[in-house]
Enzyme design. Sequence first.
Site, PDB file in Angstrom:
ATOM      1  N   LYS A  90      36.027  36.121  38.795  1.00  0.00           N
ATOM      2  CA  LYS A  90      37.831  36.423  38.725  1.00  0.00           C
ATOM      3  C   LYS A  90      38.216  35.084  38.117  1.00  0.00           C
ATOM      4  O   LYS A  90      37.538  34.052  38.226  1.00  0.00           O
ATOM      5  CB  LYS A  90      38.308  36.516  40.167  1.00  0.00           C
ATOM      6  CG  LYS A  90      38.281  37.820  40.801  1.00  0.00           C
ATOM      7  CD  LYS A  90      38.907  37.812  42.097  1.00  0.00           C
ATOM      8  CE  LYS A  90      38.580  39.264  42.991  1.00  0.00           C
ATOM      9  NZ  LYS A  90      39.258  40.269  42.126  1.00  0.00           N
TER      10      LYS A  90
ATOM     11  N   ARG B 200      34.325  49.346  46.827  1.00  0.00           N
ATOM     12  CA  ARG B 200      34.103  50.668  46.990  1.00  0.00           C
ATOM     13  C   ARG B 200      32.737  50.627  47.250  1.00  0.00           C
ATOM     14  O   ARG B 200      32.078  51.989  47.733  1.00  0.00           O
ATOM     15  CB  ARG B 200      34.572  51.306  45.615  1.00  0.00           C
ATOM     16  CG  ARG B 200      33.857  50.679  44.552  1.00  0.00           C
ATOM     17  CD  ARG B 200      34.723  51.267  43.391  1.00  0.00           C
ATOM     18  NE  ARG B 200      35.947  50.344  43.097  1.00  0.00           N
ATOM     19  CZ  ARG B 200      37.045  50.519  42.274  1.00  0.00           C
ATOM     20  NH1 ARG B 200      36.629  51.339  41.262  1.00  0.00           N
ATOM     21  NH2 ARG B 200      37.839  49.792  42.069  1.00  0.00           N
TER      22      ARG B 200
HETATM   23  N1  BES Z   1      39.671  42.557  46.298  1.00  0.00           N
HETATM   24  C1  BES Z   1      39.797  43.104  45.049  1.00  0.00           C
HETATM   25  C2  BES Z   1      41.335  43.560  44.836  1.00  0.00           C
HETATM   26  C3  BES Z   1      42.453  42.645  45.078  1.00  0.00           C
HETATM   27  C4  BES Z   1      42.838  41.979  44.084  1.00  0.00           C
HETATM   28  C5  BES Z   1      43.008  42.590  46.587  1.00  0.00           C
HETATM   29  C6  BES Z   1      43.971  41.171  44.452  1.00  0.00           C
HETATM   30  C7  BES Z   1      44.068  41.830  46.475  1.00  0.00           C
HETATM   31  C8  BES Z   1      44.748  40.995  45.466  1.00  0.00           C
HETATM   32  C9  BES Z   1      38.785  44.145  44.551  1.00  0.00           C
HETATM   33  O1  BES Z   1      37.638  43.642  44.907  1.00  0.00           O
HETATM   34  C10 BES Z   1      38.803  44.108  42.963  1.00  0.00           C
HETATM   35  O2  BES Z   1      38.634  42.919  42.486  1.00  0.00           O
HETATM   36  N2  BES Z   1      39.277  45.088  42.224  1.00  0.00           N
HETATM   37  C11 BES Z   1      39.285  45.107  40.936  1.00  0.00           C
HETATM   38  C12 BES Z   1      38.548  46.323  40.487  1.00  0.00           C
HETATM   39  C13 BES Z   1      38.233  46.685  39.014  1.00  0.00           C
HETATM   40  C14 BES Z   1      37.255  45.576  38.493  1.00  0.00           C
HETATM   41  C15 BES Z   1      37.877  47.964  38.789  1.00  0.00           C
HETATM   42  C16 BES Z   1      40.760  45.135  40.399  1.00  0.00           C
HETATM   43  O3  BES Z   1      41.466  45.785  41.076  1.00  0.00           O
HETATM   44  O4  BES Z   1      40.988  44.233  39.403  1.00  0.00           O
HETATM   45 MN    MN Z   2      36.512  42.524  43.587  1.00  0.00          MN
END
Ligand code: BES
Ligand code: MN
Length: 481
Positions: free
Chosen positions: A262, A336
Amino acid sequence: MEAYVRNINETLFACDALIWPVFENKGENLYGAFSKSINEIINNVVSSKEFSGKHNEVCLIHTKGKIKPDRILLIGLGSQNELTRNRLRQAGGKATSYLRNLNMKELALSVSAFPSLKSSLVDFIEGSLLSDYSFARYKKEKHVKGIKKITILSGENLHKEIMWIKTAATAAHLARDLVNTPSNDMTPAALVRVARSLKKVSVRVLDKKQAEKLGMSAYLSVAQGASNPPKFIVITYKNKNVPPLALIGKSVTFDSGGISLKPSEGMEKMKYDMAGGAAVLGVIKAASEMNMPVHLIGILPAAENLPGGSAAKPGDVVKTIGGKTIEIISTDAEGRLALADAIEYVKRSKPSAIIDIATLTGACSIALGNEAIAMMGNDKLLMEKIKEASEETGERVWQMPLFEEYKDYIESDIADLKNSGGRNGSLVTAGYFLREFAGDTPWLHLDIAGTAWIDKDRPYIPKGATGIGVRLLLSFLKSFN
Ligand code: BES
Ligand code: MN
Ligand code: ZN
């Protein structure tokens, strides 16, 4: 903060402040219970327009010994036609946090101005209880302000209602504490300790080796890059001889994204990626404390998602306990992977339904902001019941679709599924992915990515972790079975 009920006249109850709810533009005839001199003071602030009763408006008045309470706090309820349960909670939260900031300790609540409904009183107090929270664990000087008690000056018997909101608020505060705690302390092993501290439950923890043996390689791939080992936590609370209801909480104690790293800005907030697990712990704690007649299995597939020499890589293929293969497109779609194994694992206990709660997608916050949980599922009745609980608690949910066309988005060329369908529709393709594992079992998914954390104070939720999901699921449990 404790809450009591006493049948005593407002003027005779000694306290730091007497909270006096007022509807907007209700004129001066409301204050009949007080002595003439107090009425004059209140009438003055009303006629000078210093206070009009707008929702969440406050005005503090010193009583100078004319009545027993040292102060009166007027709190606006807004117009009577626009009164809602959430507005009542907010007014309760606003009045209480205002007095708390002034270091008041003992409060009382006048019910004279309330609409006679018992439930509005309870909502107001619930807001008070929920607002009285701070997280001081890491401050050397712990000047923690806090209300000692609030007394409701009423002749009603509110014992049962107060027990309920108090237990639920305390459980929500536990969830807030766990989520606010940084990931160097809130590790998978720390979650195990919390689970083991609960009473009237049995806890089973699968360590890495045991999870490997069972074949949960999707879940285990999340923790591969971290040196804090994964812990697959199973908590059972059984107080009724029925098939269990499964509650699965995403418990990624830190989500760096892994190899699909990230951006560093804001990454510190990713300690809140275990808010689903915290909510499940809160729900089970409260349910067991109240001896609720339910059978629950809580699952926290805890893991830390970090990059490293042994971390999972984009393109890797992993397998779940049920045998489905998943191509990892993004190691940042880790939630997931863990949930897929948790869902298939718990299906072996033949649950009557599965509810998962997870900070699953950034797209959830983009769609709904901080205002609602995104809900998806394969069972109408379950979704209706959650909607009712949502009305009941003010923890809003909004239903999202799971059109079968979304299946295409997560089709992999080499495995049964892939873990990311790309940007378009990523809130619902995440839901669709989980559905594939739930199969025919009634299942419901709550994405709390937008609601589990707020950056600004709200009337009854201080900024930081919100404890979302605890009150919603408890209210749901009341009507379940
Ligand atoms: N934990 C994150 C989602 C999240 C983002 C929660 C911001 C709270 C605040 C999750 O694991 C994630 O990174 N999801 C990705 C999925 C994508 C790579 C398909 C997302 O939503 O960007
Ligand atoms: Mn994530
Ligand atoms: Zn995550």
